[in-house]
Design an enzyme around this catalytic site. Structure first.
Site, short mmCIF file in Angstrom:
data_model
loop_
_atom_site.label_atom_id
_atom_site.label_comp_id
_atom_site.label_asym_id
_atom_site.label_seq_id
_atom_site.Cartn_x
_atom_site.Cartn_y
_atom_site.Cartn_z
N CYS A 1 -15.20 -15.25 1.62
CA CYS A 1 -15.37 -14.68 0.18
C CYS A 1 -14.39 -15.73 -0.55
CB CYS A 1 -15.08 -13.73 0.33
SG CYS A 1 -14.22 -12.74 1.11
N GLU B 1 -14.47 -5.74 -8.11
CA GLU B 1 -14.54 -7.04 -8.34
C GLU B 1 -16.19 -6.34 -8.45
OE1 GLU B 1 -12.23 -9.28 -5.50
OE2 GLU B 1 -14.12 -8.66 -4.50
#
Length: 179
Positions: free
Chosen positions: A66, A113
């Site tokens: 990620c 996020e």
């Protein structure tokens, strides 16, 4: 090494500016990110253990890779780039879904996020980058779910949030395939 910028976004995922990554995490500003899950032909998910010298969440287990998109980079391009940088292989990726989450860390930083979750398939062994990844393993999703419940402190904060959604997505699609 120059610090990377993250793409600041509104809740509709529209870019509203750039900010250095550390500053965005210190201020808990919403920014674009992605999470890649790699599956093999046995239905297992490749997990990585973060390197011991990472500035947050060292040695914790998490999804295959990620990170954050770079300005002008598509979600898929970013996922492929980071997969190669961290795990040392390339494969096709497909975006599954996106969602917003906010997760504070013990060190005062916060992930806020809009995360684009992607999936890919691969059956080989990765060639891990030791600056990013300590170790890796294959686990079936149901075993991951059980282990997170039994040992939550061994997993990254964001992975526990994202995995629940990923697992539900897998189960929903498995049920649709049977119907």
């Amino acid at each position: 090494m120059k610090e990377e910028n993250v793409i600041l976004v509104n809740q509709a995922d529209e870019p509203i500016g750039l900010m250095p990554k550390m500053e965005a995490h210190e201020k808990a500003v919403l920014h674009r990110a992605f999470s890649v899950f790699i599956m093999n032909d046995h239905g297992e998910t490749m997990l990585q253990q973060r390197a011991g010298d990472k500035y947050h969440s060292p040695l914790l287990w998490t999804n295959t890779c990620c990170s954050h998109q770079r300005d002008g980079e598509t979600n898929i391009e970013a996922g492929k780039r980071r997969l190669l940088e961290e795990m040392g292989f390339q494969t096709e990726l497909k975006e599954l879904f996106s969602f917003i989450y906010k997760a504070p860390f013990d060190n005062g930083l916060t992930e806020h996020e809009l995360d684009h979750v992607m999936i890919g398939h691969y059956n080989g062994n990765p060639s891990i980058n030791p600056e990013e990844v300590e170790d890796w393993k294959w686990m079936c999703p149901s075993a991951i779910k059980e282990d997170i419940a039994a040992n939550p402190g061994q997993y990254t904060v964001w992975f526990k949030i994202i995995f629940e959604r990923f697992y539900n997505h897998l189960m929903d699609n498995a049920n649709q395939d049977e119907g």
